[in-house]
Design an enzyme around this catalytic site. Structure first.
Site, PDB file in Angstrom:
ATOM      1  N   PRO A   1       0.818  -1.189   0.000  1.00 11.92           N
ATOM      2  CA  PRO A   1       0.000   0.000   0.000  1.00 11.92           C
ATOM      3  C   PRO A   1       0.859   1.249   0.000  1.00 11.92           C
ATOM      4  O   PRO A   1       1.906   1.282   0.588  1.00 11.92           O
ATOM      5  CB  PRO A   1      -0.761  -0.121   1.321  1.00 11.92           C
ATOM      6  CG  PRO A   1      -0.600  -1.515   1.733  1.00 11.92           C
ATOM      7  CD  PRO A   1       0.646  -2.014   1.115  1.00 11.92           C
TER       8      PRO A   1
ATOM      9  N   SER B   1       0.655   0.355   7.574  1.00 15.71           N
ATOM     10  CA  SER B   1       1.581   1.382   7.104  1.00 15.71           C
ATOM     11  C   SER B   1       2.918   1.280   7.822  1.00 15.71           C
ATOM     12  O   SER B   1       3.977   1.363   7.202  1.00 15.71           O
ATOM     13  CB  SER B   1       0.976   2.770   7.331  1.00 15.71           C
ATOM     14  OG  SER B   1      -0.229   2.925   6.617  1.00 15.71           O
TER      15      SER B   1
ATOM     16  N   ASN C   1       5.029  -1.880   6.509  1.00 14.00           N
ATOM     17  CA  ASN C   1       5.460  -2.036   5.126  1.00 14.00           C
ATOM     18  C   ASN C   1       5.713  -0.757   4.347  1.00 14.00           C
ATOM     19  O   ASN C   1       6.490  -0.776   3.395  1.00 14.00           O
ATOM     20  CB  ASN C   1       4.407  -2.844   4.351  1.00 14.00           C
ATOM     21  CG  ASN C   1       4.342  -4.276   4.815  1.00 14.00           C
ATOM     22  OD1 ASN C   1       5.361  -4.923   5.021  1.00 14.00           O
ATOM     23  ND2 ASN C   1       3.128  -4.781   5.004  1.00 14.00           N
ATOM     24  N   TYR C   2       5.087   0.354   4.704  1.00 12.74           N
ATOM     25  CA  TYR C   2       5.052   1.466   3.765  1.00 12.74           C
ATOM     26  C   TYR C   2       5.649   2.776   4.256  1.00 12.74           C
ATOM     27  O   TYR C   2       5.877   3.678   3.472  1.00 12.74           O
ATOM     28  CB  TYR C   2       3.610   1.712   3.314  1.00 12.74           C
ATOM     29  CG  TYR C   2       2.865   0.438   3.081  1.00 12.74           C
ATOM     30  CD1 TYR C   2       3.366  -0.527   2.210  1.00 12.74           C
ATOM     31  CD2 TYR C   2       1.689   0.151   3.753  1.00 12.74           C
ATOM     32  CE1 TYR C   2       2.701  -1.719   2.016  1.00 12.74           C
ATOM     33  CE2 TYR C   2       1.027  -1.045   3.555  1.00 12.74           C
ATOM     34  CZ  TYR C   2       1.541  -1.974   2.686  1.00 12.74           C
ATOM     35  OH  TYR C   2       0.898  -3.161   2.491  1.00 12.74           O
ATOM     36  N   LEU C   3       5.878   2.916   5.562  1.00 11.19           N
ATOM     37  CA  LEU C   3       6.455   4.144   6.097  1.00 11.19           C
ATOM     38  C   LEU C   3       7.888   3.871   6.528  1.00 11.19           C
ATOM     39  O   LEU C   3       8.140   2.963   7.308  1.00 11.19           O
ATOM     40  CB  LEU C   3       5.639   4.651   7.298  1.00 11.19           C
ATOM     41  CG  LEU C   3       4.171   4.968   7.008  1.00 11.19           C
ATOM     42  CD1 LEU C   3       3.483   5.434   8.278  1.00 11.19           C
ATOM     43  CD2 LEU C   3       4.039   6.024   5.919  1.00 11.19           C
TER      44      LEU C   3
END
Length: 887
Positions: A52, A842, A845-847
């Site tokens: 994401p 988040s 994986n994403y931040l």
């Protein structure tokens, strides 16, 4: 049924768009708890849209004007001539090579500061394998300048393996950081311990506060001024440490070492013990049988096991789902064809089946397990740990590293996510014959803990998995990887975020290019540019085609005409199921050219036709690699997620804020990113109950404040006229006081009984006589007398404290309570705001974790309040980020 997803007008500025987002929905497909052997298993590690991302506002960057070799087509905004079919022959395009970027937005500025070597955190918790763990099966042409001592290859930027997106090549291996020389001079015993033997225990060390600030930082454990050393010079742990010295392991500081590779080799030697298979099925007692048409049925073990899977889930939402029930019954009947009921019963109608006896038996077994004594639980855990000990670690290039998901999933019923068409299907028992083992050439072959032989044994050092097999429901590959905190996974994570940071040097030019192509005369280019706009501005996943037997989830490239509604003059409405069947529903105002393009794309098409019929994920990612080496849609989303998060945090002014106010600001930024990325969840079933408990606790704090005020009035009546103390607590009425004091009395009595029992157990263990029951009765009498006094004080505005205090002491106590009351009110607000948002996705994986680490150092917030022990273990390389680090 999907539940409402939170939206906020405050998020509109993140998109650079005007968004009016009616409440969307999240799936109600939360997994119910069944038998301990029943797990979801829907952990696909091969989904293309596993990463994401979020959206951020485009920065204004001054760049030299681009010289095009052809004249741009001119479109009159009010003319309908543009709506004719576009030319099929491609026109010449300007080259897309990177150009110099004299200015970069603050949100994507690279910090040149070095890591602070004295602020390091490590953790020892084992992290379960996540969806972004995936094998690396493709070789890169990258080549190291000289062979390293230990070759450990980085994974691709996401760590995802996607069989359906073969065009996504692994990112070129980044040049490893130069090896840093370790300090040889020992300044103190503590420094010697930190430099010479960095261990996972250091995650618990908290830097002492030297600025005298009043932030609510947990007190660090007391440390002796003199550190005893063993023969090797290592610090000897104190007696208070529960874990043994030999359990502490050194952490391989790969981010300081030269871990470059030749582009394909991930390891030189690998030795492990394989996987643990679940125990064989144990038949139910003879008196526990399901019923069919009111009569008990004698099932053979194989058929009984499958019936038990359903019986354990009888009171869950899954058992109320028609698709789940249909699939279960079909698979169960298939099993009963091979293993029919022993009494000859013919089971043909699902409605005639009664699994209640099985359910009641499983519930009774669960109750027995909960009723176990603490010692029995410890013994059971010890036996389990001893059995699993050899599977928890492997030897990678001579280093001991933790293994992630070393347990094979037990058989059960597939629960799926959202409206998955195969939920309820039977997951077969995995056997050694189904599993491929990957191990070093010279390493001993693991022996399975059940009868059978491995499907195959291979020695592939270009992949990072230890074992794999194919599950029978969706045909997905399941892999066993190293734990999240391992060196290989850490290198993959860091590479992913560094690739996202690299994108900021190219993003302005990329946006200029796709903006130009929005008016291209080539239909494929125009569709691709529109898709890139959605991925960049709306945080849509790239999307892949789905089979008929998979959930109907879509992404940007797989959108159908029915998913996009046009509303004049320039509004579009998205309504589709995204990853995990989370509903994406938003009404957004877009640029006039985007609206015009969508109108062209939808012409002469049916609702079930693809909106982008000339673009797919492969062609899109292939184009992105021409814009920047290694760039994919996933990298774009990771970049947007982290850069937006960084900007939102920087916009908050937290000078003088309390720790809870800072945490709320952090969670608000995380929540806004998660909403934009559609990281939604169904509100927990127990949310209302937990919120009510928090409100009661909040009122209880106000009750304590009321008692202190009344005690203060008794010391000096002048305080009754003081504005700070004279007003009563608004929501602490007589009914609440009576109810609260009665509940408090019951808890105090129960606590005394438990303490009495525990003391007696200890006395018996020490060979002494237990205390008489009269001791307990006396304690209970004293407690009841105290609460009788409280009951007499109700409504009198009087209070008797156990210990007398001066007026100054009471004022200090009230001030502290005021801070607690305010902080707890903020916690309630934060918890309720995030009930339908998945913040953990988040963070995991994403931040970029360095954003959080640096933010905590700037604002003096304990990292453990934001990162769990698992996350600290997953990102050891990020713990040394300095406070001026920016994404």
């Amino acid at each position: 049924m999907p539940s409402e997803a939170p939206t906020s007008a405050n998020n509109n500025h993140l998109l650079g768009l005007k968004s009016v987002a009616p409440k969307g929905h999240s799936p109600a497909g939360a997994n119910g708890n069944g038998r301990s052997s029943l797990i979801d298993g829907d952990l696909s590690m091969s989904e293309d849209d596993d990463m994401p991302l979020t959206v951020r506002k485009s920065e204004s960057v001054s760049t030299p004007p681009r010289r095009l070799k052809r004249k741009k087509p001119v479109y009159a905004e009010s003319s309908s001539d543009d709506d004719t079919p576009l030319a099929s022959s491609p026109a010449k395009r300007a080259p897309t090579a990177a150009v110099a970027m004299p200015g970069a937005a603050e949100v994507t500025t690279i910090s040149t500061s070095r890591f602070n070597g004295k602020q390091k955190l490590q953790a020892e918790a084992e992290s379960p394998s996540s969806d972004d763990d995936a094998p690396i099966v493709r070789k890169s042409n990258g080549r190291a300048k000289k062979p390293p001592k230990k070759k450990v290859k980085k994974e691709d930027n996401d760590g995802d393996f996607d069989a359906s997106s073969s065009d996504e090549k692994p990112l070129a291996p980044k040049k490893p950081p130069a090896s840093r020389k370790r300090k040889t001079k020992v300044e103190s015993d503590t420094e010697d311990e930190l430099v010479k033997k960095p261990t996972v225990k250091r995650a618990k060390k908290v830097k002492k506060e030297e600025d005298g600030s009043g932030s609510e930082v947990p007190k660090p454990k007391k440390r002796a001024t003199k550190v005893a050393k063993d023969d090797n010079g290592s610090a000897i742990k104190g007696k208070g440490k529960k874990k043994k010295e030999e359990e502490e392991e050194e952490v391989f500081r790969w981010w300081e070492a030269d871990v470059g590779g030749d582009g394909s080799v991930k390891w030189q030697t690998l030795e492990h013990s394989g996987v643990i298979f679940p125990p064989p099925y144990e038949p139910l007692p003879k008196n526990v049988k399901m019923k069919y048409n009111g009569k008990e049925v004698a099932l053979p073990p194989d058929a009984e096991e499958v019936a038990g899977f359903y019986g354990a889930m009888l009171e869950t939402d899954h058992a109320q789902d028609a698709t789940f029930n249909k699939n279960f019954f079909e698979d169960w009947k298939t099993v009963m064809k091979k293993h029919p009921p022993l009494d000859g019963t013919k089971i043909t109608s699902f409605t005639q089946c009664d699994f209640r006896p099985m359910y009641e038996y499983f519930e009774a077994e669960r109750a027995k397990k909960k009723a176990m004594t603490q010692q029995e639980k410890k013994d059971a855990k010890k036996a389990k740990d001893e059995m699993e000990a050899k599977y928890t670690h492997c030897l990678l290039d001579g280093r001991k590293e933790k293994v992630g998901n070393f347990r094979v999933e037990p058989p059960g019923l597939f629960r799926g996510r959202g409206e998955h068409p195969k939920k309820g299907c039977l997951k077969f028992r995995v056997r050694p014959e189904d599993i491929i083992i990957n191990v070093g050439k010279d390493a001993p072959i693991p022996v399975p803990n059940m009868a059978g032989s491995w499907k195959n044994v291979q020695h592939d050092n270009t992949v990072t998995w230890l074992a794999n097999w194919t599950e029978n429901i969706n045909g997905n590959h399941k892999y066993v990887f190293l734990a999240a905190g391992s060196s290989l996974k850490g290198q993959s994570d860091k590479s992913k975020f560094e690739k996202a940071r690299e994108l900021k040097n190219h993003v302005h030019r990329i946006r200029q290019n796709y903006t130009r192509d929005l008016k291209s005369k080539v239909m494929a280019d125009r569709q691709r540019a529109t898709a890139m706009y959605f991925i960049d501005k709306l945080a849509l996943r790239a999307g892949n085609e789905k089979g008929e037997d998979e959930a109907d989830t879509v992404g940007c490239c797989s959108l159908r005409c029915e998913h996009v509604t046009l509303e004049a003059p320039n509004f579009i409405i998205f309504d589709f199921l995204g990853k995990d069947s989370i509903r994406y529903y938003k009404r957004i105002e877009v640029e006039a050219q985007i609206f015009k393009n969508l109108r062209i794309f939808k012409e002469n098409k049916n609702d079930d036709d693809n909106l982008f019929d000339r673009v797919n994920t492969s062609t899109l990612n292939k184009h992105l690699t021409t814009e920047m080496k290694g760039l994919t849609a996933k990298v774009f989303r990771t970049f947007n997620a982290s850069s937006t998060f960084q900007r939102l945090l920087d916009e908050e002014s937290l000078e003088g804020a309390t720790t809870q106010e800072k945490l709320n600001a952090y969670n608000k930024a995380n929540r806004m990113v998660a909403i934009l990325c559609n990281h939604q969840r169904a509100a927990p079933k127990t949310h209302d109950q937990s919120m009510e408990k928090m409100r009661q606790k909040h009122r209880a704090l106000k009750y304590e404040r009321m008692k202190l005020r009344h005690a203060l009035f008794a010391v000096d009546t002048k305080y009754k006229k003081n504005k700070k103390y004279k007003d009563d607590e608004s929501d602490v009425d007589d009914d609440f006081i009576a109810s609260y004091e009665d509940d408090l009395k019951e808890r105090e009595v129960e606590k005394a009984q438990k303490r009495f029992a525990k003391d007696n157990e200890k006395l018996v263990e020490d060979g002494k006589s237990p205390q008489a029951d009269s001791v307990l009765q006396e304690r209970i009498r004293i407690i009841k007398a105290e609460f009788e006094t409280l009951a007499e004080e109700r409504g009198t505005k009087e209070a008797t404290l156990k210990k007398s205090r001066t007026a100054a002491q009471l004022e200090d106590a009230i001030d502290k309570l005021d801070g607690k009351i305010k902080g707890f009110a903020l916690q309630i607000e934060d918890r309720d705001a995030g009930k339908e948002v998945a913040l953990g996705t988040s963070k995991i994986n994403y931040l970029d974790p360095r954003i959080t680490v640096a933010w905590c150092k700037i604002h003096d917030v304990p990292l453990e309040k934001l990162f769990s022990k698992t996350l600290v273990t997953k990102f050891p390389w990020a713990m040394e980020a300095e406070q001026d680090w920016k994404f």
